[in-house]
Design a protein around this motif. Structure first.
Motif, PDB file in Angstrom:
ATOM      1  N   GLU A 414     -75.140   7.147 -16.453  1.00 40.30           N
ATOM      2  CA  GLU A 414     -74.071   6.933 -15.483  1.00 40.30           C
ATOM      3  C   GLU A 414     -74.655   6.388 -14.170  1.00 40.30           C
ATOM      4  OE1 GLU A 414     -72.043  10.670 -15.035  1.00 40.30           O
ATOM      5  OE2 GLU A 414     -70.426  10.018 -16.370  1.00 40.30           O
ATOM      6  N   THR A 417     -74.692   9.086  -7.932  1.00 44.13           N
ATOM      7  CA  THR A 417     -73.608   9.675  -7.127  1.00 44.13           C
ATOM      8  C   THR A 417     -74.141  10.064  -5.762  1.00 44.13           C
ATOM      9  OG1 THR A 417     -74.074  11.883  -8.008  1.00 44.13           O
ATOM     10  CG2 THR A 417     -72.423  10.550  -9.169  1.00 44.13           C
ATOM     11  N   PHE A 423     -69.145   8.314  -7.447  1.00 44.64           N
ATOM     12  CA  PHE A 423     -70.000   7.285  -8.027  1.00 44.64           C
ATOM     13  C   PHE A 423     -70.300   6.201  -6.984  1.00 44.64           C
ATOM     14  CE2 PHE A 423     -68.053   8.574 -12.245  1.00 44.64           C
ATOM     15  CZ  PHE A 423     -69.207   9.183 -12.703  1.00 44.64           C
ATOM     16  N   TYR A 488     -70.865   3.468 -20.069  1.00 46.04           N
ATOM     17  CA  TYR A 488     -70.201   4.105 -18.922  1.00 46.04           C
ATOM     18  C   TYR A 488     -69.420   3.053 -18.122  1.00 46.04           C
ATOM     19  CZ  TYR A 488     -73.185   8.040 -20.079  1.00 46.04           C
ATOM     20  OH  TYR A 488     -73.793   9.069 -20.732  1.00 46.04           O
ATOM     21  N   SER A 491     -67.080   4.519 -15.430  1.00 47.32           N
ATOM     22  CA  SER A 491     -67.846   5.076 -14.306  1.00 47.32           C
ATOM     23  C   SER A 491     -68.359   3.965 -13.393  1.00 47.32           C
ATOM     24  CB  SER A 491     -69.027   5.901 -14.830  1.00 47.32           C
ATOM     25  OG  SER A 491     -68.561   6.975 -15.632  1.00 47.32           O
ATOM     26  N   HIS A 492     -68.813   2.871 -13.993  1.00 47.60           N
ATOM     27  CA  HIS A 492     -69.305   1.755 -13.187  1.00 47.60           C
ATOM     28  C   HIS A 492     -68.163   1.063 -12.435  1.00 47.60           C
ATOM     29  CE1 HIS A 492     -73.565   1.705 -14.139  1.00 47.60           C
ATOM     30  NE2 HIS A 492     -73.278   1.957 -15.413  1.00 47.60           N
ATOM     31  N   ALA A 495     -67.589   3.117  -9.523  1.00 43.22           N
ATOM     32  CA  ALA A 495     -68.643   2.862  -8.532  1.00 43.22           C
ATOM     33  C   ALA A 495     -68.368   1.562  -7.785  1.00 43.22           C
ATOM     34  CB  ALA A 495     -70.000   2.804  -9.230  1.00 43.22           C
ATOM     35  N   ARG A 581     -63.681  10.717  -9.060  1.00 47.81           N
ATOM     36  CA  ARG A 581     -65.033  10.375  -8.628  1.00 47.81           C
ATOM     37  C   ARG A 581     -65.030   9.199  -7.642  1.00 47.81           C
ATOM     38  NH1 ARG A 581     -68.535  12.618 -12.441  1.00 47.81           N
ATOM     39  NH2 ARG A 581     -70.192  12.285 -10.898  1.00 47.81           N
TER      40      ARG A 581
END
Length: 743
Positions: A414, A417, A423, A488, A491-492, A495, A581
């Motif tokens: 991932e 953070t 993220f 991921y 998640s990216h 971010a 996140r």
């Protein structure tokens, strides 16, 4: 004889005007009988006034006549004196004519006397003329022995002898004899050149000589000053200018000194265009110029006359040479470090206490009156070149950063953070640090360069966001082909959203004016597009997971009570945990967009795969199911933090009210209220809703659609469309035999 009136018409005219004015005045004064009592008073007053005027006139005329009489007497006296002078001049003229014959005899005597004087002069200088070549040899020996003052004295004497002879010949017009004299004294030219060569060699070594042995340099200056005085004297007389004059040795002194100071240093081979090489060259210039100016100020000034202004001249020479030298360097293809060094050196180092503002040089050395080393136009051009070099470097660096960022996406881990668990990646810090460093470095030069770099930084940041967005789109396409790559992905994307927010919050810190918090509109638009694209890709992921469930809507199984919406809530809750996140404003946006997506997909499934209720019981069952589903979804989003006022699921509740309405005759008013609340709903949407009810007659449908046609809706500003993206199947029209409106 003519009458007085004919001779003086103006007098007659004036008398008539006076009589008319008097008559007008009298008629104005005596227009009433009782006014005639004052006639005597007026007559006496006017008589007194006339008497006074006549007295003044007589006095003026008398004074004028006396002046005319005096003038006539003076003119008569002057005429008599002029006549007397003319008589005296005539007598003098006759006396001169009588003496003319005697003067002609005196002329011959004068010519003989002049010839005698000239011959006597020649006899006196004959010994000197015969010894000229011997003197030439002696002068040459003195020059070889560097006895320059003695050699110059003898050289001046020979030159004076030659010039006197040439002057006499010039006055007598004997040009052929002048050629003979010049040939006899031809050795003077070689001696002058030999002396001049030694003088310029001494001047060329002046900086060394004034430190080691200033006598030789002072001697050279004394000789130059002697020659300069001779030049000035001959130029002032302006009768005869000997050959080789004026010599202009003082001007030559300045030229040789300038070449000495600047020649070897500023006409060196090509300067290294790279930063380190140029830095060494500029540092050497700085050291040498300061050192040599200190020698001039402390030593050379004492060896030359004050009117030479030798320190000011040397300073100006250095300044002009540096100006030209910097222009030559700028013709090279300098890198950004070289351009920066040149700007810093010309605008700051040159005037600093380390160079021209050195304590050992002040206050005598002042370059402020000499103008800038680089003109404002040249500075602007150089700044633009520097900006282009920095721009290319920033682009390359950002491209590497972008490539490194997406390499991280395909790693089996991932994104990193922060301390709050959000993220993020190093991209915002790298980009902002790079841009900020360039802006801060530019501030060391000029405000204009800092502003140019700032504008460039914003342009490059905007372009970078565009490339980042394109890379994001490409990565999204690859992910659609294989949702397992990258592992991921979501998640990216989260971010990316946090990074975009960090960039948006940091942009204002780049501005040279720290108080300015405004973000340019075009850059803000690029940030918004970036956020929308990342949000869109996240919603596409949510949609892919919701679509299998939405395909089961509506159905008999769903109507009878299934866990379909419960499964949807699980999917939504899973994504909401991922969305947590990201930072609060982004989380709220994602939550609102997810809720709109869910509401849209729910309504899309209901309208596109329409289900017709066959009875009141089925209608009631459908209304119950809609209420349960909408309530469950609404509570889920409320629990996640989305206020009911921000939810689009209210449209499901409003649609349910249309289906649950017991009396179809009231549908027209209800539909109008529904359309007012949701202005993007179309006739096709309403027609489909009426079909779902299953109990709407053609007449009621016609009334409802006619009322919608009579009350078109306008989308208010800030309205979030719900129905406009939902396409419903167009009903098939019945076949018509004749033209007319089909029901």
């Amino acid at each position: 004889a003519s009458s007085p009136d004919e001779e003086w018409p103006e007098a007659e005219k004036a008398e008539k005007l006076a009589r008319g004015a008097a008559l007008k005045w009298a008629s104005g004064v005596f227009y009433r009988p009782e006014k005639l009592e004052g006639l005597g008073h007026y007559r006496r007053r006017e008589a007194q006034r006339n008497s006074s005027i006549q007295s003044r006139l007589k006095s003026t005329v008398q004074s004028y006549l006396e002046g005319v009489s005096a003038g006539l007497e003076q003119l008569q006296s002057a005429a008599q004196e002029v006549q007397s002078v003319c008589q005296d001049l005539g007598a003098a003229r006759w006396a001169l004519l009588d003496s003319a014959d005697h003067f002609q005899g005196l002329q011959q005597m004068r010519e003989l006397m002049e010839e005698h004087v000239q011959l006597a002069s020649v006899v006196q200088v004959l010994p000197q003329i015969f010894s000229v070549h011997e003197v030439f040899s002696h002068i040459l020996q003195l020059l070889h022995g560097q006895h320059l003052l003695e050699a110059h004295v003898e050289l001046m004497m020979v030159e004076q002898l030659r010039d006197d002879i040439l002057s006499q010949l010039h006055l007598r017009g004997l040009s052929s004899a002048q050629t003979t004299v010049l040939s006899y004294f031809s050795g003077l030219q070689d001696l002058n050149e030999s002396l001049a060569k030694q003088l310029w060699d001494i001047v060329g070594s002046s900086l060394r000589l004034v430190r080691e042995d200033p006598v030789l340099f002072v001697t050279a200056v004394r000789i130059i000053e002697r020659e300069e005085k001779i030049d000035d004297t001959l130029l002032l007389e302006a009768t005869f200018l000997p050959p080789g004059r004026p010599k202009g040795w003082r001007q030559k002194f300045y030229q040789v000194l300038q070449d000495t100071l600047t020649g070897s240093r500023f006409h060196a081979p090509r300067v290294d265009a790279e930063g380190p090489g140029l830095a060494k060259h500029l540092a050497a210039l700085q050291k040498d110029i300061v050192s040599e100016l200190r020698v001039v100020k402390d030593l050379m000034v004492q060896c030359v006359p004050a009117h030479y202004n030798i320190l000011r001249v040397c300073t100006a020479n250095y300044h002009q040479a540096l100006t030209s030298h910097l222009q030559e360097i700028l013709r090279e293809d300098l890198d950004k470090q070289g351009l920066f060094l040149l700007l810093e050196w010309a605008l700051h180092v040159y005037h600093s206490p380390e160079m021209m503002g050195h304590p050992d040089l002040l206050p005598e050395v002042d370059v402020s009156a000499l103008g800038p080393l680089m003109s404002s136009e040249l500075v602007d051009q150089t700044e633009k070149r520097y900006v282009m070099k920095v721009k290319a470097s920033v682009f390359e660096w950002m491209q590497r950063t972008l490539e490194g960022e997406f390499k991280e996406w395909f790693k089996e881990e991932e994104p990193e953070t922060d301390h709050q668990g959000f993220f993020q990646s190093a991209l915002p810090a790298i980009v902002m640090q790079m841009l900020n460093e360039n802006i801060q470095v530019a501030s060391l030069i000029t405000d204009s360069l800092q502003q140019k770099i700032y504008n460039m930084a914003l342009e490059e940041l905007e372009a970078f966001l565009g490339r980042l967005r394109e890379a994001l789109v490409q990565c999204g396409k690859e992910h659609q082909q294989d949702r397992a790559v990258p592992k991921y992905y979501i998640s990216h994307l989260l971010a990316v959203l946090n990074n975009n927010l960090a960039l948006s919050n940091s942009v204002s810190s780049l501005h040279p004016d720290t108080a300015c918090k405004e973000v340019p509109a075009s850059l803000q638009a690029a940030l918004d597009r970036m956020q929308k694209k990342a949000t869109q890709l996240l919603l596409e992921e949510l949609l892919l997971d919701l679509q299998p469930l939405c395909l089961q809507l509506p159905s008999r199984k769903w109507l009878c009570g299934s866990q379909l919406v419960g499964s949807m809530c699980e999917v939504i809750d899973k994504y909401a945990k991922d969305f947590s996140r990201v930072r609060k404003p982004l989380f709220t946006v994602l939550l609102a967009e997810s809720e709109l997506l869910v509401a849209n997909q729910y309504l899309r499934a209901l309208l596109q795969r329409k289900m017709v209720c066959k009875s009141r019981e089925e209608r009631g069952q459908l209304c119950h199911r809609l209420l349960q589903d909408a309530t469950q979804l609404r509570e889920l989003f409320c629990g996640l933090g989305l206020d009911r006022s921000q939810q689009s699921l209210e449209a499901v509740f409003a649609l349910r009210e249309l289906i649950c309405l017991k009396d179809p005759a009231l549908l027209s008013l209800e539909v109008l209220g529904f359309a007012t609340k949701y202005p993007d709903v179309s006739d096709e949407h309403v027609s489909t809703l009426l079909d779902i009810r299953g109990d709407v007659s053609k007449e009621v449908r016609h009334v409802v659609l006619e009322m919608m046609a009579q009350h078109p809706q306008v989308l208010p500003e800030g309205y979030r469309p719900i129905f406009s993206t939902i396409l419903v199947p167009v009903p098939e029209l019945p076949f018509c035999l004749r033209k007319g409106k089909c029901a």
